[in-house]
Design a protein around this motif. Structure first.
Motif, mmCIF file in Angstrom:
data_model
loop_
_atom_site.group_PDB
_atom_site.id
_atom_site.type_symbol
_atom_site.label_atom_id
_atom_site.label_comp_id
_atom_site.label_asym_id
_atom_site.label_seq_id
_atom_site.Cartn_x
_atom_site.Cartn_y
_atom_site.Cartn_z
ATOM 1 N N MET A 64 120.945 64.552 -17.190
ATOM 2 C CA MET A 64 120.591 63.443 -16.295
ATOM 3 C C MET A 64 119.583 62.519 -16.991
ATOM 4 O O MET A 64 118.615 62.980 -17.588
ATOM 5 N N VAL A 65 119.833 61.252 -16.912
ATOM 6 C CA VAL A 65 118.946 60.254 -17.521
ATOM 7 C C VAL A 65 117.744 60.017 -16.618
ATOM 8 O O VAL A 65 117.888 59.860 -15.404
ATOM 9 N N ILE A 66 116.545 59.992 -17.211
ATOM 10 C CA ILE A 66 115.333 59.705 -16.441
ATOM 11 C C ILE A 66 115.210 58.204 -16.231
ATOM 12 O O ILE A 66 115.250 57.421 -17.179
ATOM 13 N N LYS A 67 115.065 57.810 -14.958
ATOM 14 C CA LYS A 67 114.959 56.394 -14.618
ATOM 15 C C LYS A 67 113.617 56.045 -13.962
ATOM 16 O O LYS A 67 113.189 54.886 -14.021
ATOM 17 N N ASN A 68 112.981 57.037 -13.324
ATOM 18 C CA ASN A 68 111.818 56.760 -12.485
ATOM 19 C C ASN A 68 110.639 57.662 -12.832
ATOM 20 O O ASN A 68 110.816 58.854 -13.105
ATOM 21 N N ILE A 69 109.435 57.086 -12.800
ATOM 22 C CA ILE A 69 108.201 57.847 -13.005
ATOM 23 C C ILE A 69 107.342 57.656 -11.758
ATOM 24 O O ILE A 69 107.020 56.520 -11.384
ATOM 25 N N ILE A 70 106.971 58.763 -11.113
ATOM 26 C CA ILE A 70 106.243 58.715 -9.843
ATOM 27 C C ILE A 70 104.852 59.308 -10.040
ATOM 28 O O ILE A 70 104.716 60.461 -10.477
ATOM 29 N N PHE A 71 103.837 58.535 -9.707
ATOM 30 C CA PHE A 71 102.449 58.940 -9.917
ATOM 31 C C PHE A 71 101.747 59.292 -8.617
ATOM 32 O O PHE A 71 101.780 58.514 -7.645
ATOM 33 N N ASP A 72 101.078 60.439 -8.603
ATOM 34 C CA ASP A 72 99.990 60.666 -7.668
ATOM 35 C C ASP A 72 98.820 59.825 -8.180
ATOM 36 O O ASP A 72 98.817 59.378 -9.330
ATOM 37 N N PHE A 73 97.800 59.596 -7.342
ATOM 38 C CA PHE A 73 96.697 58.730 -7.763
ATOM 39 C C PHE A 73 95.402 59.499 -8.041
ATOM 40 O O PHE A 73 94.898 59.486 -9.158
ATOM 41 N N GLY A 74 94.850 60.160 -7.017
ATOM 42 C CA GLY A 74 93.583 60.871 -7.208
ATOM 43 C C GLY A 74 93.718 62.014 -8.191
ATOM 44 O O GLY A 74 94.586 62.874 -8.032
ATOM 45 N N GLY A 75 92.887 62.027 -9.226
ATOM 46 C CA GLY A 75 92.969 63.058 -10.254
ATOM 47 C C GLY A 75 93.989 62.765 -11.335
ATOM 48 O O GLY A 75 94.058 63.478 -12.341
ATOM 49 N N VAL A 76 94.783 61.709 -11.143
ATOM 50 C CA VAL A 76 95.776 61.304 -12.140
ATOM 51 C C VAL A 76 95.436 59.923 -12.698
ATOM 52 O O VAL A 76 95.338 59.737 -13.912
ATOM 53 N N LEU A 77 95.233 58.962 -11.805
ATOM 54 C CA LEU A 77 94.907 57.597 -12.237
ATOM 55 C C LEU A 77 93.479 57.192 -11.874
ATOM 56 O O LEU A 77 92.927 56.281 -12.498
ATOM 57 N N VAL A 78 92.902 57.812 -10.839
ATOM 58 C CA VAL A 78 91.527 57.489 -10.441
ATOM 59 C C VAL A 78 90.708 58.765 -10.289
ATOM 60 O O VAL A 78 91.221 59.805 -9.872
ATOM 61 N N ASP A 79 89.428 58.629 -10.628
ATOM 62 C CA ASP A 79 88.493 59.751 -10.598
ATOM 63 C C ASP A 79 87.664 59.663 -9.321
ATOM 64 O O ASP A 79 86.765 58.825 -9.216
ATOM 65 N N TRP A 80 88.007 60.505 -8.339
ATOM 66 C CA TRP A 80 87.280 60.553 -7.057
ATOM 67 C C TRP A 80 86.689 61.936 -6.873
ATOM 68 O O TRP A 80 87.377 62.943 -7.040
ATOM 69 N N ASP A 81 85.393 61.984 -6.535
ATOM 70 C CA ASP A 81 84.731 63.272 -6.321
ATOM 71 C C ASP A 81 83.505 63.038 -5.441
ATOM 72 O O ASP A 81 82.627 62.243 -5.801
ATOM 73 N N PRO A 82 83.399 63.708 -4.294
ATOM 74 C CA PRO A 82 82.230 63.542 -3.424
ATOM 75 C C PRO A 82 80.907 63.847 -4.118
ATOM 76 O O PRO A 82 79.855 63.348 -3.709
ATOM 77 N N ARG A 83 80.975 64.626 -5.182
ATOM 78 C CA ARG A 83 79.736 64.978 -5.891
ATOM 79 C C ARG A 83 79.059 63.760 -6.513
ATOM 80 O O ARG A 83 77.851 63.767 -6.731
ATOM 81 N N TYR A 84 79.826 62.729 -6.787
ATOM 82 C CA TYR A 84 79.228 61.526 -7.379
ATOM 83 C C TYR A 84 78.210 60.888 -6.443
ATOM 84 O O TYR A 84 77.269 60.242 -6.897
ATOM 85 N N TYR A 85 78.398 61.056 -5.145
ATOM 86 C CA TYR A 85 77.380 60.582 -4.204
ATOM 87 C C TYR A 85 76.393 61.682 -3.831
ATOM 88 O O TYR A 85 75.179 61.482 -3.887
ATOM 89 N N PHE A 86 76.892 62.853 -3.476
ATOM 90 C CA PHE A 86 76.026 63.875 -2.891
ATOM 91 C C PHE A 86 75.095 64.544 -3.896
ATOM 92 O O PHE A 86 74.091 65.144 -3.499
ATOM 93 N N LYS A 87 75.377 64.427 -5.184
ATOM 94 C CA LYS A 87 74.474 65.015 -6.180
ATOM 95 C C LYS A 87 73.083 64.393 -6.072
ATOM 96 O O LYS A 87 72.065 65.100 -6.092
ATOM 97 N N ASP A 88 73.025 63.082 -5.918
ATOM 98 C CA ASP A 88 71.729 62.405 -5.760
ATOM 99 C C ASP A 88 71.202 62.537 -4.337
ATOM 100 O O ASP A 88 70.000 62.615 -4.118
ATOM 101 N N HIS A 89 72.108 62.560 -3.375
ATOM 102 C CA HIS A 89 71.702 62.671 -1.972
ATOM 103 C C HIS A 89 70.946 63.971 -1.724
ATOM 104 O O HIS A 89 69.886 63.979 -1.107
ATOM 105 N N PHE A 90 71.498 65.072 -2.224
ATOM 106 C CA PHE A 90 70.873 66.375 -2.018
ATOM 107 C C PHE A 90 69.800 66.685 -3.054
ATOM 108 O O PHE A 90 68.788 67.300 -2.739
ATOM 109 N N ASN A 91 70.092 66.295 -4.299
ATOM 110 C CA ASN A 91 69.231 66.693 -5.422
ATOM 111 C C ASN A 91 69.020 68.200 -5.434
ATOM 112 O O ASN A 91 67.947 68.701 -5.769
ATOM 113 N N ASP A 92 70.053 68.912 -5.042
ATOM 114 C CA ASP A 92 70.018 70.378 -4.935
ATOM 115 C C ASP A 92 71.465 70.847 -5.004
ATOM 116 O O ASP A 92 72.207 70.760 -4.017
#
Length: 203
Positions: free
Chosen positions: A1-29
């Protein structure tokens, strides 16, 4: 079968999202932060917003359940944009190359209908999909429910056997394989360009 289509998930594949980026400074713990993210704003809770529950409903539900964490819970979506740090440049570079090749590209993402527009407007590579994106919050269903892949297949009249699906979540990869997709499971060490070329993708 010939490949015609490429399907992307976004988070963790094309964009870096992590709650720790905010809460690390918020808690400082780190211990307190990890407890909060693991036991209060759990993955199971967050995924319900991706399934279509509103941010207000999700926040109020959690405040009722954990009133002692109200300040931190309300900070979660108030500071969501801080958690979205950057594009994953090496994979976005592959996306741009694919866009200039003979393959159709699609997006299939677990993402809240309320927060996705911010990402779409602030990261120009989303425009490369030309609107061919299925967002779980809009469809009111999430991966790994097979029906969300079927929405993609039927909406754009494509075949799973002619499509490569890329995701960082192993459960999603397994579900896609069961539907006949060729799959690439993204890990920290994955060289996406190499994996695609190993599958015969020419770009």
């Amino acid at each position: 079968m010939v490949i015609k289509n490429i399907i992307f998930d976004f988070g963790g594949v094309l964009v870096d999202w992590d709650p720790r980026y905010y809460f690390k400074d918020h808690f400082n713990d780190d211990e307190k932060m990890n407890h909060f993210l693991k036991n209060v704003t759990t993955e199971e809770w967050n995924i319900e917003q991706d399934r279509g529950r509103t941010l207000v409903e999700g926040t109020n539900f959690l405040v009722t359940k954990h009133p002692e964490w109200e300040k931190e819970i309300r900070a979660f979506y108030d500071n969501w944009t801080t958690m979205l740090r950057s594009e994953i440049s090496e994979n976005v570079a592959v996306l741009r190359q694919l866009k200039n090749s003979n393959y159709e590209i699609f997006g299939l993402t677990n993402w809240s209908e309320e927060t996705f527009p911010f990402a779409f407007e602030n990261y120009d590579f989303f425009k490369l999909f030309e609107g061919k994106i299925v967002v779980s919050g809009t469809e009111k269903m999430i991966k790994p429910n097979p029906e969300i892949w079927k929405i993609l297949l039927h909406r754009y009249q494509i075949n799973a056997e002619e499509s490569i699906f890329i995701d960082d979540n192993f459960k999603n990869i397994e579900a896609a394989k069961d539907l006949g997709f060729i799959c690439i499971h993204i890990k920290n060490e994955t060289d996406l360009a190499k994996e695609l070329r190993n599958l015969g993708v020419d770009f």
